[in-house]
Write a protein that holds these residues in place. Structure first.
Motif, mmCIF file in Angstrom:
data_model
loop_
_atom_site.group_PDB
_atom_site.id
_atom_site.type_symbol
_atom_site.label_atom_id
_atom_site.label_comp_id
_atom_site.label_asym_id
_atom_site.label_seq_id
_atom_site.Cartn_x
_atom_site.Cartn_y
_atom_site.Cartn_z
ATOM 1 N N GLN A 188 -6.975 -11.459 3.623
ATOM 2 C CA GLN A 188 -7.118 -13.348 4.006
ATOM 3 C C GLN A 188 -7.358 -13.572 2.851
ATOM 4 O O GLN A 188 -7.038 -14.701 2.668
ATOM 5 N N LYS A 189 -8.866 -13.208 1.939
ATOM 6 C CA LYS A 189 -9.073 -13.926 0.784
ATOM 7 C C LYS A 189 -8.428 -13.965 -0.018
ATOM 8 O O LYS A 189 -7.686 -14.957 -0.293
ATOM 9 N N ASN A 190 -7.315 -13.020 -0.759
ATOM 10 C CA ASN A 190 -6.700 -13.124 -1.480
ATOM 11 C C ASN A 190 -5.624 -14.115 -1.471
ATOM 12 O O ASN A 190 -4.566 -14.205 -2.269
ATOM 13 N N LEU A 191 -4.723 -13.846 -0.148
ATOM 14 C CA LEU A 191 -3.667 -14.077 0.611
ATOM 15 C C LEU A 191 -3.800 -15.917 0.406
ATOM 16 O O LEU A 191 -3.394 -16.817 0.913
ATOM 17 N N GLY A 192 -5.408 -16.423 1.047
ATOM 18 C CA GLY A 192 -6.021 -18.018 0.578
ATOM 19 C C GLY A 192 -5.436 -18.120 1.859
ATOM 20 O O GLY A 192 -5.887 -19.719 2.643
ATOM 21 N N HIS A 193 -5.801 -17.006 3.309
ATOM 22 C CA HIS A 193 -5.759 -17.628 4.886
ATOM 23 C C HIS A 193 -7.219 -18.308 5.014
ATOM 24 O O HIS A 193 -7.898 -17.644 4.977
ATOM 25 N N LYS A 194 -6.893 -19.383 5.396
ATOM 26 C CA LYS A 194 -8.004 -19.858 6.122
ATOM 27 C C LYS A 194 -8.968 -19.397 7.055
ATOM 28 O O LYS A 194 -9.840 -18.791 6.817
ATOM 29 N N SER A 198 -5.077 -15.747 11.187
ATOM 30 C CA SER A 198 -3.765 -16.385 10.651
ATOM 31 C C SER A 198 -2.637 -15.032 10.004
ATOM 32 O O SER A 198 -1.953 -14.998 9.845
ATOM 33 N N THR A 199 -3.322 -14.063 9.063
ATOM 34 C CA THR A 199 -3.317 -12.904 8.219
ATOM 35 C C THR A 199 -3.007 -12.021 9.188
ATOM 36 O O THR A 199 -1.944 -11.646 8.860
ATOM 37 N N TYR A 202 0.665 -13.086 10.141
ATOM 38 C CA TYR A 202 1.228 -13.261 9.815
ATOM 39 C C TYR A 202 2.357 -11.959 9.594
ATOM 40 O O TYR A 202 3.365 -11.391 9.783
ATOM 41 N N ILE A 203 1.018 -10.748 9.314
ATOM 42 C CA ILE A 203 1.393 -9.346 8.888
ATOM 43 C C ILE A 203 2.634 -9.021 10.065
ATOM 44 O O ILE A 203 3.202 -8.087 10.113
ATOM 45 N N LYS A 204 2.119 -9.317 11.674
ATOM 46 C CA LYS A 204 2.961 -8.947 13.121
ATOM 47 C C LYS A 204 4.302 -9.345 12.490
ATOM 48 O O LYS A 204 5.539 -8.583 12.503
#
Length: 228
Positions: A188-194, A198-199, A202-204
């Motif tokens: 989450q942090k590395n992709l910049g998701h709030k 959301s992460t 997105y993965i699913k």
């Protein structure tokens, strides 16, 4: 110049023709698994990455775009974020390792991304040796059209049978880190998701697009967050 443009036009035309053929074959097929994209069209395989990293590219701009694409694969950063990186973003951590401390493109979150050996070698390669170095930038800057043209040429030059993009590199980062069982909080942090949901969403979505609904087992995403 003209041979390069003609070569690019032919390459793009062949991609479009193959895409049209693939769409027609999907409509004619009754197999539900054919409705889902092949993983190789969505992410960089290890073989693709090897071709990119090992192929010697003499033209400066092409080599720069190639290196930034590889950098995106290892960091999960967007192109616009990579182009904004400065020396001031590099931080030395208490354990002696280095990381990129950046504000994400949405302006609402910050990330601390570890710099691995490959990322470090790319940063070192451009250390002060480009026209934007005086501004403290880590990488040379090019306009989007020029970068997209370079990506098309790299696909053909490196014999990678797919259109390369920084979105593909970012997706590849997510897939490989997920299967390395990197925590959702870190992704989450590395992709910049709030938000972490959301992460997870997105993965699913990405995994279903890659493996297809009939082949895609339920992901145990809670195991990535210590049961949370």
């Amino acid at each position: 110049m003209y041979p390069l443009k003609n070569g690019l036009k032919s390459f793009v035309r062949s991609i479009l023709e193959n895409e049209i053929k693939s769409k027609k074959s999907v409509k004619q097929s009754k197999d539900i698994s054919s409705l889902y994209k092949d993983a190789t069209n969505l992410i960089l395989s290890r073989d693709d990455l090897h071709k990119l990293e090992c192929k010697a590219v003499r033209k400066y701009q092409l080599n720069a775009v190639k290196n930034m694409l590889v950098f995106s694969f290892y960091s999960g950063l967007k192109l616009e974020e990579i182009l904004k990186l400065k020396k001031s973003n590099i931080k030395v951590l208490p354990n002696g390792s280095t990381a990129l401390e950046i504000q994400r493109s949405d302006g609402r979150s910050n990330s601390l991304i570890p710099i691995n050996e490959r990322m470090s070698s790319i940063i070192h390669f451009y250390n002060g040796y480009h026209k934007n170095a005086r501004k403290g930038k880590l990488f040379p800057t090019y306009i989007n059209d020029s970068i997209n043209e370079s990506l098309l040429y790299l696909s053909a030059f490196c014999r990678i049978n797919k259109p390369l993009s920084f979105l593909m590199a970012r997706r590849s980062y997510l897939v490989y880190e997920f299967f390395k069982r990197t925590s959702l909080e870190t992704l989450q942090k590395n992709l910049g998701h709030k938000e972490i949901r959301s992460t997870r969403r997105y993965i699913k979505q990405l995994m279903r697009e890659i493996y297809g609904a009939t082949q895609f087992p339920s992901l145990h995403l809670k195991s990535h967050t210590n049961g949370k």
